[in-house]
Scaffold this motif. Structure first.
Motif, mmCIF file in Angstrom:
data_model
loop_
_atom_site.group_PDB
_atom_site.id
_atom_site.type_symbol
_atom_site.label_atom_id
_atom_site.label_comp_id
_atom_site.label_asym_id
_atom_site.label_seq_id
_atom_site.Cartn_x
_atom_site.Cartn_y
_atom_site.Cartn_z
ATOM 1 N N THR A 10 0.844 -1.193 0.000
ATOM 2 C CA THR A 10 0.000 0.000 0.000
ATOM 3 C C THR A 10 0.879 1.243 0.000
ATOM 4 O OG1 THR A 10 -0.118 -0.006 2.428
ATOM 5 C CG2 THR A 10 -1.857 -1.162 1.237
ATOM 6 N N SER A 11 0.382 2.316 -0.682
ATOM 7 C CA SER A 11 1.126 3.575 -0.742
ATOM 8 C C SER A 11 0.149 4.708 -1.015
ATOM 9 C CB SER A 11 2.186 3.505 -1.862
ATOM 10 O OG SER A 11 2.892 4.735 -1.953
ATOM 11 N N ASN A 12 0.168 5.745 -0.139
ATOM 12 C CA ASN A 12 -0.687 6.926 -0.297
ATOM 13 C C ASN A 12 -2.157 6.555 -0.467
ATOM 14 O OD1 ASN A 12 1.508 8.713 -0.128
ATOM 15 N ND2 ASN A 12 1.955 8.452 -2.312
ATOM 16 N N GLY A 13 -2.631 5.556 0.291
ATOM 17 C CA GLY A 13 -4.037 5.180 0.264
ATOM 18 C C GLY A 13 -4.423 4.225 -0.842
ATOM 19 N N SER A 14 -3.507 3.894 -1.802
ATOM 20 C CA SER A 14 -3.799 2.954 -2.886
ATOM 21 C C SER A 14 -3.087 1.626 -2.636
ATOM 22 C CB SER A 14 -3.361 3.543 -4.237
ATOM 23 O OG SER A 14 -4.108 4.708 -4.533
ATOM 24 N N THR A 15 -3.540 0.572 -3.344
ATOM 25 C CA THR A 15 -2.986 -0.771 -3.190
ATOM 26 C C THR A 15 -2.386 -1.217 -4.526
ATOM 27 O OG1 THR A 15 -4.692 -1.247 -1.566
ATOM 28 C CG2 THR A 15 -3.467 -3.131 -2.437
ATOM 29 N N TYR A 16 -1.161 -1.805 -4.483
ATOM 30 C CA TYR A 16 -0.432 -2.189 -5.691
ATOM 31 C C TYR A 16 0.036 -3.647 -5.600
ATOM 32 C CZ TYR A 16 -0.132 2.876 -6.381
ATOM 33 O OH TYR A 16 -0.417 4.190 -6.539
#
Length: 414
Positions: free
Chosen positions: A120-126
């Motif tokens: 997760t990064s800055n509220g998004s999921t990758y």
């Protein structure tokens, strides 16, 4: 007459076979045999029910499968000779990346991320789509966005203004200002009219002329005449200049704080994040020969969560029953000495993404893919696209193959 009999002659050739006789009447129908035990007859081993097991009954115990070779068997599978092992328990597969495998992105740790790691990064999921990725999620092609951050909710309405606070105490009175300059003296008023002259006093009687007497005393002063009418008031003189303003008094104490205003309306709720609601994983634990364009058969009962999947082991096809966004990870382990090979994902019977190698000597092939499912049922399989048959096999504690699918969100998009 004497007859001399010679020795017997040679046996003559066999005569032609006679015509077949009429067929005999049909025999009575034999008794129906006992119903065989198929895959649907596989049952978990039950010590209480085991005295009633027939020969040929298939039972499972501790992950292995056994065949009953004696009616009313005794003991337990794995220790009793009344049970024959037909399929041993497979080795435990590697732990998949699930909800507990999601980690916040860490630049220092990212060179160690494997393919399939979720961050997760800055509220998004990758999803990491390349081992030892570089860059950061959102800018590097080594990370695939699977769930964007929800939009910020609208600002709530402003609360009602609180009541006015109590008036502060009156400040100290400033000192008296300096006396203003004396105004200009007004002009002299007009002279009042002359008062009426008082009446003349009574004349005294004439005295006898005698000797000239001593001079009489001076008569008393006659009464004063009435006061004349007061003259008109003169014009008022100009007002003098205003004196200097006194010093400002000290600031009064702060009034009491007004009551809290009414809370503003709640802002619109942001979009719901991804819902990781279902998952499945199944393995290949035995050596398999896969023909060209044939499908890999998965042999273990699936680790299953949620309601999105259906699968019966052994089998070569997983069925997806719910629309949504899915992540598929798969791998096969080729036999040592295998020629260049290629395997790939099959979706609804159509070849999709694949993976291959051009080296000899076997080894592992693996890949992953995101699938957007809008219409169900939807099928997923793994096929051999090598141009010839290939053998997959367990090696050094790893399985011969595996597939795992995770459902990330409901609906046609996120």
């Amino acid at each position: 007459m004497c007859v001399i009999q010679g020795p017997p002659g040679r046996r003559g050739p066999a005569g032609p076979a006679g015509s077949a006789g009429p067929a005999g009447p049909a025999g009575a129908t034999g008794a129906t045999g006992a119903t065989g035990v198929g895959l649907t007859g596989i049952v978990p081993f039950d010590p209480a029910a085991s005295p009633g097991y027939p020969v040929g009954q298939v039972v499972t115990s501790n992950g292995s499968t056994y065949l009953v070779n004696r009616a009313s068997p005794t003991g337990t599978p794995g220790t009793s000779p009344d049970y024959t092992l037909i399929a041993g328990a497979g080795a435990t597969g590697a732990t998949g990346v699930g909800l507990t495998g999601i980690v916040p992105f860490d630049p220092a740790a990212s060179p160690g991320y494997p393919v399939g790691q979720v961050v997760t990064s800055n509220g998004s999921t990758y999803l990491v789509n390349r081992a030892s990725p570089t860059g950061t999620p959102g800018t590097s092609p080594d990370y695939t966005l699977i769930a964007g951050a929800g939009a910020t909710g609208a600002t709530g309405a402003t609360g009602v203004t609180g009541g006015t606070g109590a008036t502060g105490a009156t400040g100290v009175t400033g000192g008296t200002g300096a006396t203003g300059a004396t105004g200009v003296t007004g002009g002299t008023g007009a002279t009042g009219a002359t008062g009426v002259t008082g009446g003349t006093g009574v004349t005294g009687a004439t005295g006898v002329t005698g000797a000239t007497g001593a001079t009489g005393g001076t008569g008393g002063t006659g009464a004063t005449g009435g006061t004349g009418v007061t003259g008109a008031t003169g014009v008022t003189g100009a007002t003098g200049a205003t004196g200097a303003t006194g010093a400002t008094g000290g600031t009064g104490g702060t009034g009491a704080t007004g009551g809290t205003g009414v809370t503003g309306a709640t802002g619109v709720t942001g979009a719901t994040g991804p819902n990781l609601s279902s998952g499945i994983e199944t393995l290949v634990t035995t050596t398999e020969v896969i023909p060209n364009n044939g499908l890999v058969t998965f042999t273990t009962s699936p680790d299953l969560a949620g309601t999105a999947f259906s699968f019966n082991a052994p089998g070569d096809t997983i069925t997806i029953n719910e629309p949504g966004l899915y992540l598929v990870n798969w791998q096969v382990n080729l036999e040592a000495g295998s020629p260049a090979s290629g395997f790939g994902l099959v979706q609804n019977g159509v070849n999709f993404s694949g993976a291959g190698n051009d080296a000899t000597g076997g080894g592992n092939l693996a890949s992953s893919a995101l699938i957007q499912v809008t219409t169900t049922p939807y099928t997923v399989s793994i096929s051999n696209r090598s141009g010839g048959s290939r053998t997959i096999t367990p090696t050094n504690g790893s399985t011969a193959g595996s597939i795992s699918i995770i459902k990330f969100a409901d609906g046609p998009s996120v």
